[in-house]
Design a protein around this motif. Structure first.
Motif, PDB file in Angstrom:
ATOM      1  N   VAL A   1       0.858  -1.179   0.000  1.00  0.00           N
ATOM      2  CA  VAL A   1       0.000   0.000   0.000  1.00  0.00           C
ATOM      3  C   VAL A   1       0.895   1.230   0.000  1.00  0.00           C
ATOM      4  O   VAL A   1       1.868   1.295   0.748  1.00  0.00           O
ATOM      5  N   VAL A   2       0.586   2.205  -0.849  1.00  0.00           N
ATOM      6  CA  VAL A   2       1.403   3.413  -0.946  1.00  0.00           C
ATOM      7  C   VAL A   2       0.505   4.645  -0.961  1.00  0.00           C
ATOM      8  O   VAL A   2      -0.715   4.544  -1.087  1.00  0.00           O
ATOM      9  N   GLU A   3       1.143   5.793  -0.840  1.00  0.00           N
ATOM     10  CA  GLU A   3       0.431   7.058  -0.924  1.00  0.00           C
ATOM     11  C   GLU A   3       0.714   7.701  -2.277  1.00  0.00           C
ATOM     12  O   GLU A   3       1.862   7.794  -2.692  1.00  0.00           O
ATOM     13  N   ARG A   4      -0.354   8.130  -2.946  1.00  0.00           N
ATOM     14  CA  ARG A   4      -0.219   8.784  -4.245  1.00  0.00           C
ATOM     15  C   ARG A   4      -0.538  10.273  -4.104  1.00  0.00           C
ATOM     16  O   ARG A   4      -1.558  10.642  -3.536  1.00  0.00           O
ATOM     17  N   GLY A   5       0.360  11.096  -4.616  1.00  0.00           N
ATOM     18  CA  GLY A   5       0.151  12.525  -4.509  1.00  0.00           C
ATOM     19  C   GLY A   5      -0.495  13.111  -5.746  1.00  0.00           C
ATOM     20  O   GLY A   5      -0.635  12.432  -6.770  1.00  0.00           O
TER      21      GLY A   5
ATOM     22  N   GLY B   1       4.945   4.426   1.617  1.00  0.00           N
ATOM     23  CA  GLY B   1       5.907   4.791   0.600  1.00  0.00           C
ATOM     24  C   GLY B   1       5.239   5.399  -0.624  1.00  0.00           C
ATOM     25  O   GLY B   1       4.025   5.593  -0.683  1.00  0.00           O
ATOM     26  N   THR B   2       6.047   5.714  -1.619  1.00  0.00           N
ATOM     27  CA  THR B   2       5.581   6.257  -2.889  1.00  0.00           C
ATOM     28  C   THR B   2       6.309   5.529  -4.019  1.00  0.00           C
ATOM     29  O   THR B   2       7.315   4.843  -3.796  1.00  0.00           O
ATOM     30  N   VAL B   3       5.802   5.708  -5.228  1.00  0.00           N
ATOM     31  CA  VAL B   3       6.479   5.123  -6.394  1.00  0.00           C
ATOM     32  C   VAL B   3       7.909   5.636  -6.474  1.00  0.00           C
ATOM     33  O   VAL B   3       8.861   4.864  -6.690  1.00  0.00           O
TER      34      VAL B   3
ATOM     35  N   PRO C   1      -8.342   8.678  -3.937  1.00  0.00           N
ATOM     36  CA  PRO C   1      -7.273   8.601  -4.953  1.00  0.00           C
ATOM     37  C   PRO C   1      -5.875   8.516  -4.362  1.00  0.00           C
ATOM     38  O   PRO C   1      -4.961   7.954  -4.986  1.00  0.00           O
ATOM     39  N   GLU C   2      -5.681   9.082  -3.180  1.00  0.00           N
ATOM     40  CA  GLU C   2      -4.347   9.068  -2.574  1.00  0.00           C
ATOM     41  C   GLU C   2      -3.939   7.678  -2.095  1.00  0.00           C
ATOM     42  O   GLU C   2      -2.760   7.422  -1.846  1.00  0.00           O
ATOM     43  N   ASN C   3      -4.898   6.790  -1.936  1.00  0.00           N
ATOM     44  CA  ASN C   3      -4.629   5.441  -1.452  1.00  0.00           C
ATOM     45  C   ASN C   3      -4.298   4.543  -2.640  1.00  0.00           C
ATOM     46  O   ASN C   3      -5.161   4.240  -3.470  1.00  0.00           O
ATOM     47  N   GLY C   4      -3.046   4.139  -2.735  1.00  0.00           N
ATOM     48  CA  GLY C   4      -2.605   3.353  -3.880  1.00  0.00           C
ATOM     49  C   GLY C   4      -2.026   2.012  -3.487  1.00  0.00           C
ATOM     50  O   GLY C   4      -1.819   1.721  -2.301  1.00  0.00           O
ATOM     51  N   TYR C   5      -1.762   1.201  -4.493  1.00  0.00           N
ATOM     52  CA  TYR C   5      -1.242  -0.150  -4.249  1.00  0.00           C
ATOM     53  C   TYR C   5      -0.326  -0.519  -5.407  1.00  0.00           C
ATOM     54  O   TYR C   5      -0.712  -0.448  -6.583  1.00  0.00           O
ATOM     55  N   LEU C   6       0.895  -0.931  -5.075  1.00  0.00           N
ATOM     56  CA  LEU C   6       1.899  -1.269  -6.083  1.00  0.00           C
ATOM     57  C   LEU C   6       2.276  -2.741  -6.047  1.00  0.00           C
ATOM     58  O   LEU C   6       2.331  -3.364  -4.983  1.00  0.00           O
ATOM     59  N   PHE C   7       2.536  -3.260  -7.237  1.00  0.00           N
ATOM     60  CA  PHE C   7       3.142  -4.585  -7.369  1.00  0.00           C
ATOM     61  C   PHE C   7       4.487  -4.385  -8.056  1.00  0.00           C
ATOM     62  O   PHE C   7       4.572  -3.817  -9.146  1.00  0.00           O
TER      63      PHE C   7
END
Length: 353
Positions: free
Chosen positions: A247-251, A274-276, A341-347
């Protein structure tokens, strides 16, 4: 932090009074009155939740606690290992071991749905996310894999069965070590899956002792993701693969989005999100190459709605440990998280140089 209220904007919904009766009251007209404009700083998280619940944003804050900021602009949480362990050991009010895992199934992680028409049940969706991790890691038969923050051991068992590998899972939850060991013994796989109490910030294995590693929704609990990646690189052999789901934060982060993200951090004992950009920098800094980052937020964030529905269905069970207002706040933010939208998810996949 100072609370203020605008009676002209208040619609008398009463969320604030139910959530924090020592801070707010309502008069004969149902409008809010602030009883304590300067709450205890330790309750800052609750106050932010109350602001987020206010239907007409009649409640506002000014000033704030002296909190360090992370690179994404959000607040770092003061989260200790004992906090994270307590969440998974079942001693936290809304901990997975205490209540949520009983209604969520064997996997304590997000689900993955192919598209909006996919109506797979949560058990199928969570297995599908594990399978995505397995395919991204792509370990070969006989290889040794490190599971960083192994949870209850279910994803590791699925990995062992599907790829004929040996897995070592590490966690700072004594209960999860016991759960993983029990699962492996019951499945007759104790010779290929072991679980140990260990801190990912200081991995207790020699250099180059693993062929691959993964971290499935565990990096968000780490006080220093860079240190964990450095330790992971150390214990991986050259060419060893890494897979991460996080789980990450998107700005950019809006005020409304910050309320939701702060709640996520506080409820789930997350040190920071974290962030991308952070992941790209940290992976490169610690010797990882062939980095691929996919934003799969649209495929997984339905999880919050599903989990809120599951909590609502077992509401009486939750009310044994929390107030009605606390349960309402929990499910409200679960649903909000799914559409924020700020709640993101990365693989993420990468290879050690």
């Amino acid at each position: 932090m100072r609370i203020s209220a605008d009676k002209d904007r208040c619609i008398g919904a009463g969320h604030c009074v139910r959530a924090a009766p020592d801070l707010f009251d309502s008069g004969a007209d149902g409008r809010v009155t602030v009883l304590r404009p300067e709450p205890d700083p330790a309750r800052a998280g609750l106050v932010r939740e109350v602001v987020g619940l206010c239907p007409n944003t009649a409640i506002s804050l000014s000033g704030g606690p002296d909190e360090p900021s992370d690179e994404s602009g959000g607040n770092l949480m003061t989260v200790k290992n004992d906090d994270v362990a307590g969440f998974y050991n079942g001693t936290d009010k809304f901990s997975t071991a205490g209540r949520i895992d009983a209604l969520w199934g064997q996997n304590l992680h997000f689900g993955y749905w192919e598209d909006d028409s996919d109506d797979s049940p949560i058990e199928v969706a969570t297995d599908r996310l594990t399978d995505l991790m397995i395919s991204g890691l792509d370990p070969q038969p006989g290889q040794r894999v490190l599971d960083i923050g192994c949870g209850n051991g279910n994803p590791a068992m699925r990995l062992v069965r599907s790829r004929d590998v040996r897995v070592v899972g590490i966690t700072i939850s004594e209960l999860q070590v016991e759960q993983g060991q029990a699962r492996a013994a019951e499945a007759g796989l104790a010779d290929r899956a072991e679980f140990r109490y260990a801190d990912a910030m200081d991995i207790p294995f020699p250099d180059g002792s693993f062929d691959a590693a993964w971290a499935l929704e565990s990096m968000l609990h780490m006080p220093d993701r860079g240190q964990v990646l450095a330790e992971t690189a150390r214990v991986l052999r050259p060419g060893g693969r890494l897979a991460i789901a996080d789980v990450v934060e998107r700005g950019p982060v809006s005020p409304e989005g910050k309320v939701v993200m702060d709640h996520i951090r506080e409820t789930y004992k997350i040190h920071s999100l974290g962030t991308v950009e952070e992941y790209r920098e940290q992976l490169a800094a610690h010797g990882f190459v062939d980095v691929e980052i996919r934003d799969i937020s649209d495929n997984v964030l339905r999880t919050g709605i599903k989990l809120a529905d599951a909590v609502d269905a077992s509401r009486d069970q939750f009310l044994e440990h929390a107030s009605a207002a606390e349960v309402d706040t929990l499910t409200h933010f679960m649903r909000q998280a799914a559409v924020t939208p700020e709640n993101g998810y990365l693989f993420i996949t990468a290879k050690r140089r």
